[in-house]
Design a protein around this motif. Sequence first.
Motif, PDB file in Angstrom:
ATOM      1  N   ILE A 184      -3.238  19.492  15.881  1.00 42.75           N
ATOM      2  CA  ILE A 184      -4.029  19.174  14.683  1.00 42.75           C
ATOM      3  C   ILE A 184      -3.117  18.624  13.589  1.00 42.75           C
ATOM      4  N   GLU A 185      -2.001  19.319  13.358  1.00 44.01           N
ATOM      5  CA  GLU A 185      -1.045  18.851  12.351  1.00 44.01           C
ATOM      6  C   GLU A 185      -0.466  17.489  12.739  1.00 44.01           C
ATOM      7  N   GLU A 186      -0.271  17.298  14.047  1.00 42.33           N
ATOM      8  CA  GLU A 186       0.271  16.030  14.540  1.00 42.33           C
ATOM      9  C   GLU A 186      -0.624  14.852  14.142  1.00 42.33           C
ATOM     10  N   LEU A 187      -1.942  15.004  14.305  1.00 43.46           N
ATOM     11  CA  LEU A 187      -2.871  13.925  13.955  1.00 43.46           C
ATOM     12  C   LEU A 187      -2.829  13.616  12.456  1.00 43.46           C
ATOM     13  N   TYR A 188      -2.671  14.650  11.644  1.00 43.51           N
ATOM     14  CA  TYR A 188      -2.577  14.423  10.195  1.00 43.51           C
ATOM     15  C   TYR A 188      -1.264  13.730   9.826  1.00 43.51           C
ATOM     16  N   GLU A 189      -0.199  14.077  10.525  1.00 43.95           N
ATOM     17  CA  GLU A 189       1.097  13.421  10.281  1.00 43.95           C
ATOM     18  C   GLU A 189       1.033  11.945  10.673  1.00 43.95           C
ATOM     19  N   ILE A 190       0.403  11.669  11.800  1.00 36.93           N
ATOM     20  CA  ILE A 190       0.262  10.281  12.261  1.00 36.93           C
ATOM     21  C   ILE A 190      -0.571   9.483  11.256  1.00 36.93           C
ATOM     22  N   LYS A 191      -1.668  10.084  10.814  1.00 35.01           N
ATOM     23  CA  LYS A 191      -2.535   9.400   9.838  1.00 35.01           C
ATOM     24  C   LYS A 191      -1.746   9.054   8.570  1.00 35.01           C
ATOM     25  N   LYS A 192      -0.968  10.012   8.082  1.00 38.34           N
ATOM     26  CA  LYS A 192      -0.178   9.823   6.859  1.00 38.34           C
ATOM     27  C   LYS A 192       0.851   8.698   7.056  1.00 38.34           C
ATOM     28  N   PHE A 193       1.499   8.716   8.208  1.00 34.55           N
ATOM     29  CA  PHE A 193       2.529   7.723   8.510  1.00 34.55           C
ATOM     30  C   PHE A 193       1.920   6.318   8.595  1.00 34.55           C
ATOM     31  N   VAL A 194       0.828   6.182   9.332  1.00 32.77           N
ATOM     32  CA  VAL A 194       0.188   4.867   9.500  1.00 32.77           C
ATOM     33  C   VAL A 194      -0.295   4.326   8.159  1.00 32.77           C
ATOM     34  N   MET A 195      -0.884   5.197   7.339  1.00 39.45           N
ATOM     35  CA  MET A 195      -1.362   4.762   6.024  1.00 39.45           C
ATOM     36  C   MET A 195      -0.207   4.265   5.156  1.00 39.45           C
ATOM     37  N   SER A 196       0.942   4.928   5.249  1.00 36.74           N
ATOM     38  CA  SER A 196       2.097   4.505   4.433  1.00 36.74           C
ATOM     39  C   SER A 196       2.613   3.140   4.901  1.00 36.74           C
ATOM     40  N   LYS A 197       2.593   2.894   6.212  1.00 39.40           N
ATOM     41  CA  LYS A 197       3.046   1.610   6.744  1.00 39.40           C
ATOM     42  C   LYS A 197       2.087   0.479   6.381  1.00 39.40           C
ATOM     43  N   LEU A 198       0.792   0.801   6.329  1.00 38.15           N
ATOM     44  CA  LEU A 198      -0.215  -0.224   6.030  1.00 38.15           C
ATOM     45  C   LEU A 198      -0.513  -0.319   4.536  1.00 38.15           C
ATOM     46  N   LYS A 199       0.246   0.429   3.738  1.00 34.22           N
ATOM     47  CA  LYS A 199       0.085   0.413   2.277  1.00 34.22           C
ATOM     48  C   LYS A 199      -1.370   0.684   1.862  1.00 34.22           C
ATOM     49  N   ASP A 200      -1.985   1.634   2.569  1.00 33.45           N
ATOM     50  CA  ASP A 200      -3.385   1.998   2.318  1.00 33.45           C
ATOM     51  C   ASP A 200      -4.342   0.813   2.496  1.00 33.45           C
ATOM     52  N   GLU A 201      -3.850  -0.222   3.162  1.00 31.44           N
ATOM     53  CA  GLU A 201      -4.679  -1.397   3.464  1.00 31.44           C
ATOM     54  C   GLU A 201      -5.439  -1.906   2.245  1.00 31.44           C
ATOM     55  N   LYS A 202      -4.728  -2.139   1.165  1.00 35.24           N
ATOM     56  CA  LYS A 202      -5.370  -2.622  -0.070  1.00 35.24           C
ATOM     57  C   LYS A 202      -6.211  -3.879   0.182  1.00 35.24           C
ATOM     58  N   ALA A 203      -5.684  -4.763   1.032  1.00 36.42           N
ATOM     59  CA  ALA A 203      -6.386  -6.026   1.259  1.00 36.42           C
ATOM     60  C   ALA A 203      -7.170  -6.034   2.576  1.00 36.42           C
ATOM     61  N   SER A 204      -7.306  -4.871   3.192  1.00 38.29           N
ATOM     62  CA  SER A 204      -8.030  -4.757   4.466  1.00 38.29           C
ATOM     63  C   SER A 204      -7.556  -5.777   5.499  1.00 38.29           C
ATOM     64  N   PRO A 205      -6.275  -5.712   5.876  1.00 36.32           N
ATOM     65  CA  PRO A 205      -5.745  -6.700   6.814  1.00 36.32           C
ATOM     66  C   PRO A 205      -6.470  -6.720   8.155  1.00 36.32           C
ATOM     67  N   GLN A 206      -6.905  -5.549   8.635  1.00 37.02           N
ATOM     68  CA  GLN A 206      -7.590  -5.503   9.933  1.00 37.02           C
ATOM     69  C   GLN A 206      -8.877  -6.329   9.889  1.00 37.02           C
TER      70      GLN A 206
END
Length: 201
Positions: free
Chosen positions: A74-96
């Motif tokens: 459970i903690e692992e999924l939250y860590e992954i989510k946090k890491f991905v969000m930091s790399k994508l800069k919270d997707e301000k411009a919705s790159p996807q």
Amino acid sequence: MRDKILHTATDLFLNLGFKSVTMDDLANEMGISKKTIYSHFENKTKLVEEATTQLFWEISDGIDEIVALKKNPIEELYEIKKFVMSKLKDEKASPQYQLRKYYPKLFDTLRKKEFEVMQDCVVDNIKRGIDIGIYRENLNIQFVARIYFMGVLSLGDHDLFPSTMFTKVDLEDYYLEYHLRGIVTPEGRKILNKTINSNQE
């Protein structure tokens, strides 16, 4: 110079969007000529392709490092989510969303790669959660992993989840909690509640 161009372009794409950023914008940001950029990248599509591919592998390697720590699933999924969000800069411009709209072939190629990486990661996460008694034993692991992947993809769809209604951070939080509440045991629920509380502090 090639790496600098790639790094700057990736930052601009994530902050402003793939469609919005022109080669002129990139040249002005870096204080170089467009000719210099074109000496390394034949066109904008090639630059977008290399930027997204490099970002994909950076995220993939970072996820591997988190998984290697063998944390509580459970903690692992939250860590992954946090890491991905930091790399994508919270997707301000919705790159996807922009990638899907303006570079559909590239989007499809990346989606296949994402599925391979994410599928292995999520399947492993579910199996370990079941083994230690925090996820339910009767789960169809392949079904849950695929539904999770499809849900993550859907979060980037602005027609379904307009930014006027949801922030990217809230969406990720809501979805991860939604996913986990459907698969945890009573013991897992205690860990989930504790993890959510600690993430809100």
